[in-house]
Design a protein around this motif. Sequence first.
Motif, PDB file in Angstrom:
ATOM      1  N   GLN A 463      25.212  54.355 -36.381  1.00 55.71           N
ATOM      2  CA  GLN A 463      25.329  53.049 -37.018  1.00 55.71           C
ATOM      3  C   GLN A 463      26.725  52.459 -36.826  1.00 55.71           C
ATOM      4  OE1 GLN A 463      23.067  51.224 -38.287  1.00 55.71           O
ATOM      5  NE2 GLN A 463      21.319  52.626 -38.410  1.00 55.71           N
ATOM      6  N   GLU A 464      27.755  53.291 -36.911  1.00 48.48           N
ATOM      7  CA  GLU A 464      29.117  52.785 -36.713  1.00 48.48           C
ATOM      8  C   GLU A 464      29.321  52.305 -35.277  1.00 48.48           C
ATOM      9  OE1 GLU A 464      31.864  55.794 -37.821  1.00 48.48           O
ATOM     10  OE2 GLU A 464      31.313  55.781 -39.961  1.00 48.48           O
ATOM     11  N   THR A 465      28.796  53.059 -34.326  1.00 46.73           N
ATOM     12  CA  THR A 465      28.928  52.660 -32.923  1.00 46.73           C
ATOM     13  C   THR A 465      28.221  51.333 -32.657  1.00 46.73           C
ATOM     14  OG1 THR A 465      29.001  54.989 -32.273  1.00 46.73           O
ATOM     15  CG2 THR A 465      28.525  53.382 -30.551  1.00 46.73           C
ATOM     16  N   LEU A 466      26.992  51.185 -33.188  1.00 45.63           N
ATOM     17  CA  LEU A 466      26.247  49.940 -32.996  1.00 45.63           C
ATOM     18  C   LEU A 466      26.901  48.779 -33.731  1.00 45.63           C
ATOM     19  CD1 LEU A 466      22.567  51.228 -33.256  1.00 45.63           C
ATOM     20  CD2 LEU A 466      23.848  50.623 -31.200  1.00 45.63           C
ATOM     21  N   ALA A 467      27.538  49.059 -34.877  1.00 41.73           N
ATOM     22  CA  ALA A 467      28.245  47.998 -35.598  1.00 41.73           C
ATOM     23  C   ALA A 467      29.403  47.450 -34.766  1.00 41.73           C
ATOM     24  CB  ALA A 467      28.746  48.524 -36.937  1.00 41.73           C
ATOM     25  N   LEU A 468      30.128  48.345 -34.049  1.00 41.23           N
ATOM     26  CA  LEU A 468      31.206  47.886 -33.166  1.00 41.23           C
ATOM     27  C   LEU A 468      30.651  47.038 -32.026  1.00 41.23           C
ATOM     28  CD1 LEU A 468      33.354  51.162 -32.949  1.00 41.23           C
ATOM     29  CD2 LEU A 468      33.871  49.090 -34.264  1.00 41.23           C
ATOM     30  N   LEU A 469      29.520  47.466 -31.457  1.00 36.93           N
ATOM     31  CA  LEU A 469      28.886  46.672 -30.406  1.00 36.93           C
ATOM     32  C   LEU A 469      28.430  45.322 -30.930  1.00 36.93           C
ATOM     33  CD1 LEU A 469      26.742  49.441 -28.650  1.00 36.93           C
ATOM     34  CD2 LEU A 469      28.727  48.261 -27.704  1.00 36.93           C
ATOM     35  N   LYS A 470      27.923  45.300 -32.159  1.00 41.75           N
ATOM     36  CA  LYS A 470      27.427  44.048 -32.756  1.00 41.75           C
ATOM     37  C   LYS A 470      28.552  43.015 -32.865  1.00 41.75           C
ATOM     38  CE  LYS A 470      24.907  42.319 -36.824  1.00 41.75           C
ATOM     39  NZ  LYS A 470      25.743  41.135 -36.978  1.00 41.75           N
ATOM     40  N   LYS A 471      29.744  43.440 -33.232  1.00 43.35           N
ATOM     41  CA  LYS A 471      30.864  42.498 -33.345  1.00 43.35           C
ATOM     42  C   LYS A 471      31.133  41.823 -32.000  1.00 43.35           C
ATOM     43  CE  LYS A 471      33.278  44.811 -37.161  1.00 43.35           C
ATOM     44  NZ  LYS A 471      34.533  45.488 -37.578  1.00 43.35           N
ATOM     45  N   VAL A 472      31.076  42.607 -30.945  1.00 45.02           N
ATOM     46  CA  VAL A 472      31.312  42.046 -29.612  1.00 45.02           C
ATOM     47  C   VAL A 472      30.186  41.090 -29.225  1.00 45.02           C
ATOM     48  CG1 VAL A 472      31.611  42.605 -27.171  1.00 45.02           C
ATOM     49  CG2 VAL A 472      32.623  44.069 -28.929  1.00 45.02           C
ATOM     50  N   TRP A 473      28.946  41.529 -29.452  1.00 41.49           N
ATOM     51  CA  TRP A 473      27.802  40.702 -29.041  1.00 41.49           C
ATOM     52  C   TRP A 473      27.707  39.418 -29.856  1.00 41.49           C
ATOM     53  CZ3 TRP A 473      24.322  45.635 -29.190  1.00 41.49           C
ATOM     54  CH2 TRP A 473      24.579  46.396 -28.035  1.00 41.49           C
ATOM     55  N   ASP A 474      28.014  39.466 -31.149  1.00 41.73           N
ATOM     56  CA  ASP A 474      27.968  38.251 -31.963  1.00 41.73           C
ATOM     57  C   ASP A 474      28.988  37.228 -31.488  1.00 41.73           C
ATOM     58  OD1 ASP A 474      25.916  39.182 -33.471  1.00 41.73           O
ATOM     59  OD2 ASP A 474      27.144  39.850 -35.155  1.00 41.73           O
ATOM     60  N   GLY A 475      30.097  37.708 -30.898  1.00 38.18           N
ATOM     61  CA  GLY A 475      31.065  36.775 -30.349  1.00 38.18           C
ATOM     62  C   GLY A 475      30.537  36.039 -29.129  1.00 38.18           C
ATOM     63  N   ASP A 476      29.568  36.621 -28.447  1.00 42.97           N
ATOM     64  CA  ASP A 476      28.954  35.987 -27.276  1.00 42.97           C
ATOM     65  C   ASP A 476      27.571  35.429 -27.590  1.00 42.97           C
ATOM     66  OD1 ASP A 476      31.151  36.700 -25.798  1.00 42.97           O
ATOM     67  OD2 ASP A 476      30.278  38.596 -25.104  1.00 42.97           O
ATOM     68  N   ALA A 477      27.281  35.158 -28.861  1.00 43.95           N
ATOM     69  CA  ALA A 477      25.930  34.743 -29.263  1.00 43.95           C
ATOM     70  C   ALA A 477      25.503  33.427 -28.644  1.00 43.95           C
ATOM     71  CB  ALA A 477      25.842  34.641 -30.792  1.00 43.95           C
ATOM     72  N   GLU A 478      26.450  32.625 -28.186  1.00 43.20           N
ATOM     73  CA  GLU A 478      26.068  31.348 -27.569  1.00 43.20           C
ATOM     74  C   GLU A 478      25.470  31.554 -26.180  1.00 43.20           C
ATOM     75  OE1 GLU A 478      29.326  28.839 -26.247  1.00 43.20           O
ATOM     76  OE2 GLU A 478      30.725  30.423 -26.830  1.00 43.20           O
ATOM     77  N   TYR A 479      25.575  32.766 -25.611  1.00 40.27           N
ATOM     78  CA  TYR A 479      25.046  33.038 -24.287  1.00 40.27           C
ATOM     79  C   TYR A 479      23.821  33.956 -24.315  1.00 40.27           C
ATOM     80  CZ  TYR A 479      29.682  31.277 -23.106  1.00 40.27           C
ATOM     81  OH  TYR A 479      30.796  30.508 -23.016  1.00 40.27           O
ATOM     82  N   TYR A 480      23.745  34.853 -25.281  1.00 42.03           N
ATOM     83  CA  TYR A 480      22.617  35.771 -25.357  1.00 42.03           C
ATOM     84  C   TYR A 480      22.541  36.335 -26.775  1.00 42.03           C
ATOM     85  CZ  TYR A 480      26.363  39.227 -24.836  1.00 42.03           C
ATOM     86  OH  TYR A 480      27.494  39.953 -25.011  1.00 42.03           O
ATOM     87  N   LEU A 481      21.353  36.870 -27.112  1.00 43.54           N
ATOM     88  CA  LEU A 481      21.128  37.560 -28.382  1.00 43.54           C
ATOM     89  C   LEU A 481      20.501  38.919 -28.076  1.00 43.54           C
ATOM     90  CD1 LEU A 481      19.671  34.699 -30.602  1.00 43.54           C
ATOM     91  CD2 LEU A 481      21.956  35.669 -30.733  1.00 43.54           C
ATOM     92  N   ILE A 482      20.827  39.916 -28.885  1.00 43.07           N
ATOM     93  CA  ILE A 482      20.317  41.269 -28.666  1.00 43.07           C
ATOM     94  C   ILE A 482      19.680  41.787 -29.949  1.00 43.07           C
ATOM     95  CG2 ILE A 482      20.897  43.650 -28.056  1.00 43.07           C
ATOM     96  CD1 ILE A 482      23.155  42.625 -26.375  1.00 43.07           C
ATOM     97  N   SER A 483      18.478  42.333 -29.815  1.00 48.47           N
ATOM     98  CA  SER A 483      17.814  43.028 -30.917  1.00 48.47           C
ATOM     99  C   SER A 483      17.809  44.515 -30.591  1.00 48.47           C
ATOM    100  CB  SER A 483      16.383  42.520 -31.097  1.00 48.47           C
ATOM    101  OG  SER A 483      16.379  41.137 -31.366  1.00 48.47           O
ATOM    102  N   VAL A 484      18.381  45.324 -31.490  1.00 50.47           N
ATOM    103  CA  VAL A 484      18.519  46.762 -31.268  1.00 50.47           C
ATOM    104  C   VAL A 484      17.502  47.492 -32.145  1.00 50.47           C
ATOM    105  CG1 VAL A 484      20.080  48.722 -31.285  1.00 50.47           C
ATOM    106  CG2 VAL A 484      20.975  46.425 -30.819  1.00 50.47           C
ATOM    107  N   ALA A 485      16.691  48.364 -31.537  1.00 52.08           N
ATOM    108  CA  ALA A 485      15.694  49.144 -32.277  1.00 52.08           C
ATOM    109  C   ALA A 485      15.993  50.625 -32.090  1.00 52.08           C
ATOM    110  CB  ALA A 485      14.286  48.823 -31.787  1.00 52.08           C
ATOM    111  N   ILE A 486      16.027  51.380 -33.209  1.00 51.73           N
ATOM    112  CA  ILE A 486      16.363  52.801 -33.193  1.00 51.73           C
ATOM    113  C   ILE A 486      15.127  53.589 -33.594  1.00 51.73           C
ATOM    114  CG2 ILE A 486      17.930  54.567 -34.066  1.00 51.73           C
ATOM    115  CD1 ILE A 486      19.844  52.300 -34.866  1.00 51.73           C
ATOM    116  N   SER A 487      14.694  54.503 -32.743  1.00 53.04           N
ATOM    117  CA  SER A 487      13.479  55.269 -33.025  1.00 53.04           C
ATOM    118  C   SER A 487      13.762  56.398 -34.016  1.00 53.04           C
ATOM    119  CB  SER A 487      12.916  55.849 -31.728  1.00 53.04           C
ATOM    120  OG  SER A 487      13.701  56.954 -31.314  1.00 53.04           O
ATOM    121  N   SER A 488      12.690  57.019 -34.462  1.00 53.84           N
ATOM    122  CA  SER A 488      12.813  58.236 -35.269  1.00 53.84           C
ATOM    123  C   SER A 488      13.244  59.388 -34.356  1.00 53.84           C
ATOM    124  CB  SER A 488      11.480  58.562 -35.933  1.00 53.84           C
ATOM    125  OG  SER A 488      11.006  57.465 -36.662  1.00 53.84           O
TER     126      SER A 488
END
Length: 747
Positions: A463-488
Amino acid sequence: MSVRIKTRNSLFIQMFVGFLAVIFLLSSLHWISFTILKNDTKGEMIKYNRLLLQNTVEEYEDLFKSIKSILYSLYYDPRVTAANVKLALQRMDRIDYMKEGQIVNQIENHVSNSALNLDNILIYFNTSSLILDKGGRSDAEAAFAGDYNSLGYPFSFWQKQFNERYTYRTFPKSEFSLVPGFTKSLMPISIKETPKYQIIALLDADRMLQTFHNVPDAEFMIMDSDRQTIFQTSEHFPESALSRVEGKEGEIEWGRHYYFLQKGNETGFTYVTMIPTSIVTSQMEKFNLTLLLALGLSIGVGIICSHFFSRRLHRPVKQIIASVQHSQQGSLGSTISEFNLIHDKIHSLIKEKDDIQAELVNQKSLLTNYGYINKLKMIRSDLSDLQEFIRAHRKFRIVLYHLQYRHTSLQQLSRSPDEVSYYLREYINLTISESFPGSHTFQIESNQILSILFEDEPGEDLQETLALLKKVWDGDAEYYLISVAISSIYTSAAEFSSAYDEVLEMAAQAELLAETQIITELRQLDKHHPFILEREKEFELNLREGNDLECREILNRMLDYLQQKGESAARIKQFAKSMLERMIHLASSINSDQDLSELQKAWRQTKECFSMEQLKQLLEPQAARVASLFRSVKNEQNDLANRASDILEMRYAEDISLDSVADCLNISSNYLSILMKEKTGINFSEHLNNIRIRKAKELLESTSLSVQEVGIRIGYRNVTSFIRMFKKITGLTPGDYRKQNKLESLR
């Protein structure tokens, strides 16, 4: 050495026998199916007719429920109750005619709704014998003796209803003489709480039958809870049969007919369909004959085709075997190109096989990697052969990154989606591999990146690793959006396909948000939304009425409701598309090609909406556009009706007709007749006669002209016709009216 193939083991014999076996099996299956269907045909036909009756009952019950709701709402309308109080106190001078007009407009709106099958709604005030309907106010006795004259429901009948002990009742349908020479089958519904006034709805019984009951060669009947017939298509229902089906539901065979019965949950009415047994019998005979002919034809064609194809396939195979045995490389000469290709290549394949085996040994590592990527591309297949990468019983989980590109922004940045996905894959691989050293990250599709994490290896918190990635991706939200799904967490490589299915389903539940979403579990979403169904009907009604503000408000409420329920972006966009499709259908019904293209463009643009605000900004103008179209059509119709009335006001004294007025307006006479009836509540001739009689009253009051001269001046060439029409409308002859007017002026 040449090997002789026994005749009984030849390819031709085996193929031909195989074809015959297939034909025999298919014929047996066909015969078994025919026997079962033959026995069940009658039952299926009965089920089909029962289903048709069920659909009819649902339509009737929904209509009666809507009518009941409208009548109760109108009965307790403050304007109606206020008018009743003033009329009861005989304070006619205090009646608010503006509110009276609003009541009439409300009635007209209900009657104009074709889905309600209403011919008119009458508000009958007992104390003043006054009626308000879609045409305005009128005298009750004159209305029931003129516009709505019926032998079954005369004026005395409706007077008597004020003293009857019921609140809401549906009466049997009867013929009403709306105009001389024209009758209509209407079904009255009355509601009353007090003996002061009652509201009578007149339903078009024939139009309801055409809309709700479409069963050829069948008779139809409705009985109320007291077993009284309130509607039937003919008098052919035998009394003995009706007594036999009384109080029952389902289907009954009696005499030469089938009777299908169902009771309505809302009204308690019993709906009956009578179908002759001869129809079912003839349908069964045709069905049996068709199946027998199909069986015989299929067997004959199957045998012929089996022999032909067996021989055609056997001949070149026999030649190929001979050429292989003798190492001959000559031309096969077959008409089947595939056999020629096999024959030409068969000898070189042996040498190529040796070369390929040597190359496979040298390139083992490269081919293994290729096989791994190929398995990921075909991830639904069995992955048990990848256990050199995922050891047996090794715990793992999958992280799926689903990409959505903003193509317009990427074009401005001069970047393609493939470039963006490549950079994202490399960045994800770098970040994940640093936090989870044993992980693997691959790009499955142009919009899907997959990471495999092994739980038995040390690593940081996911979760911490994905949270760091989310900060980067949200900064580029005007170009793309990402939905992350984590399996069991899974324990076996055989479960790899199940893990992928899980993250795919989770990614599909991403909400309509303009930011990166991290989904860790599946949510249970509602499959049906009754709130949405009710608002959709309300939305369509307001579109047809041209109420753009109400349409936009209802649209926003539905979208907000779906977002509050946590619906996925895919389902919300699908809902938006369905609303646009409904608007396209309504716009096309009034032939607006220009606005239709705008709606189709908006339908295509829904996939570019990544937030609720964007979706609302796309849908609101389209709803306003369609409402404006209906409003303009309605205004145009009102303008035509007003212009027609103005022509009659100016040319009433001439020999004017419906065709001449229609020619002046450049429209058809049929359209003008319907338009006048809808907008004024009366037909063309009645409207013209009302104007002429009004002008005649003015001449009788202000001049000393004779009755004949007055009639000529207002357009009547025959004095008898003038006197008869004057008395019909005013209740007095022209001479009596003049005398009465003089007496009143002397008081």
